[in-house]
Design an enzyme around this catalytic site. Sequence first.
Site, mmCIF file in Angstrom:
data_model
loop_
_atom_site.group_PDB
_atom_site.id
_atom_site.type_symbol
_atom_site.label_atom_id
_atom_site.label_comp_id
_atom_site.label_asym_id
_atom_site.label_seq_id
_atom_site.Cartn_x
_atom_site.Cartn_y
_atom_site.Cartn_z
ATOM 1 N N TYR A 37 0.838 -1.202 0.000
ATOM 2 C CA TYR A 37 0.000 0.000 0.000
ATOM 3 C C TYR A 37 0.876 1.256 0.000
ATOM 4 O O TYR A 37 1.577 1.532 0.981
ATOM 5 C CB TYR A 37 -0.933 0.038 1.216
ATOM 6 C CG TYR A 37 -1.957 -1.070 1.268
ATOM 7 C CD1 TYR A 37 -2.219 -1.876 0.164
ATOM 8 C CD2 TYR A 37 -2.675 -1.313 2.429
ATOM 9 C CE1 TYR A 37 -3.163 -2.885 0.220
ATOM 10 C CE2 TYR A 37 -3.627 -2.324 2.497
ATOM 11 C CZ TYR A 37 -3.864 -3.114 1.395
ATOM 12 O OH TYR A 37 -4.790 -4.115 1.457
ATOM 13 N N HIS A 103 -0.316 -11.827 1.432
ATOM 14 C CA HIS A 103 -1.218 -10.995 0.646
ATOM 15 C C HIS A 103 -1.803 -11.749 -0.546
ATOM 16 O O HIS A 103 -2.955 -11.533 -0.939
ATOM 17 C CB HIS A 103 -0.461 -9.756 0.156
ATOM 18 C CG HIS A 103 -1.328 -8.583 -0.115
ATOM 19 N ND1 HIS A 103 -0.869 -7.292 -0.055
ATOM 20 C CD2 HIS A 103 -2.635 -8.476 -0.446
ATOM 21 C CE1 HIS A 103 -1.848 -6.448 -0.339
ATOM 22 N NE2 HIS A 103 -2.928 -7.154 -0.586
ATOM 23 N N SER A 182 -13.443 -4.769 0.918
ATOM 24 C CA SER A 182 -14.347 -4.115 -0.037
ATOM 25 C C SER A 182 -15.806 -4.494 0.216
ATOM 26 O O SER A 182 -16.544 -4.811 -0.716
ATOM 27 C CB SER A 182 -13.953 -4.444 -1.475
ATOM 28 O OG SER A 182 -12.688 -3.927 -1.788
ATOM 29 N N PRO A 183 -16.270 -4.457 1.468
ATOM 30 C CA PRO A 183 -17.640 -4.869 1.776
ATOM 31 C C PRO A 183 -18.703 -3.903 1.253
ATOM 32 O O PRO A 183 -19.882 -4.264 1.209
ATOM 33 C CB PRO A 183 -17.661 -4.938 3.306
ATOM 34 C CG PRO A 183 -16.618 -3.944 3.723
ATOM 35 C CD PRO A 183 -15.535 -4.066 2.698
ATOM 36 N N PHE A 188 -19.292 1.248 -4.776
ATOM 37 C CA PHE A 188 -20.511 1.187 -5.591
ATOM 38 C C PHE A 188 -21.751 1.217 -4.711
ATOM 39 O O PHE A 188 -22.753 1.851 -5.044
ATOM 40 C CB PHE A 188 -20.506 -0.091 -6.438
ATOM 41 C CG PHE A 188 -21.700 -0.232 -7.344
ATOM 42 C CD1 PHE A 188 -21.687 0.319 -8.617
ATOM 43 C CD2 PHE A 188 -22.837 -0.909 -6.928
ATOM 44 C CE1 PHE A 188 -22.788 0.198 -9.455
ATOM 45 C CE2 PHE A 188 -23.952 -1.041 -7.749
ATOM 46 C CZ PHE A 188 -23.913 -0.471 -9.027
#
Length: 317
Positions: A37, A103, A182-183, A188
Amino acid sequence: MNLSHAYGPAQAHKDAVAFLQRAIDIGYDFLDTATIYGMGNNEKLIGEALQGRRSSFLLASKCVMGFKDGKRWLDGSPEAIRKACTASLERLRTDVIDLYYMHRPDPNVPIEESVGALADLVAQGKIRMIGLSEMSAETIKKAHAVHPISAVQSEYSLLTRNPEIAVLQACQDLGITFVPFSPVGRGFLADAPLKPDEYHESDLRRTFPRYSEPHFSQNLALLDIAKAQAKALNCTVGQLALAWCLAQDKTCVPIPGTTNLQHLEDNFAAAEISMPADVLAQLNADFAPEAVSGLRYSPPAQATVSTERYEFEMRAQ
């Protein structure tokens, strides 16, 4: 991750420091970072921003996916894992990482060797627990046979339900905590719709089929469904998405990423939302995997993971 890269330019350093400190003030006690990151800068940011508050949160980071000369590489060899951990400890300004993930799987190194190296780090007191990210149920079982795996992280949301194929069951069988990333569907699942034509040139969503055209527009009907359900429950769409995750697996620990202070507070409050059984059932039906248009990853990105896919996804590849 969002503070340093992935969905646009890194947040201004001063603002990012204040943001992390605010998260701890609100009550967040689990922070997830990784070597890759911001090419190490996200770990440095956490190390600086939260000096003196290390006991206030559980710290997770990741190895295997690293960088050299500004470029990514994948190396799950024991030597690389040891070096990555030493570098992460220095950047994080800590003497121990609570949860240290692989990862990604390295196809060139047996999972048993990689986990063996992580087990050595546990024995040395440099990490407390071992985690895996974006790996299949079969790989998880092989890893767990070498050393207990504490957490498995994978993308999971109303839009991405692949862990339901086998990973969720494997975690339940082995007593492993499942950590959905990314829940909120990479942004979106929010009240304000994304605008693909306004994605920054560095935004990863430009490369993910379901977040770009023609699939994006086809998925807006699903967003309308989520908005209606959120309105009925008097919550935001993001909170609905998180409440759905928690209802699907009551022991999971979702890790929503954000750079927005209001979203930071909204996400934290999502744990208080009660998801009625009929709403859960309706969401599961409306957001059936085959109802989502577009694959979750591009072919190059898909090649880096070993997570299971639905048959219709395999045919569409």
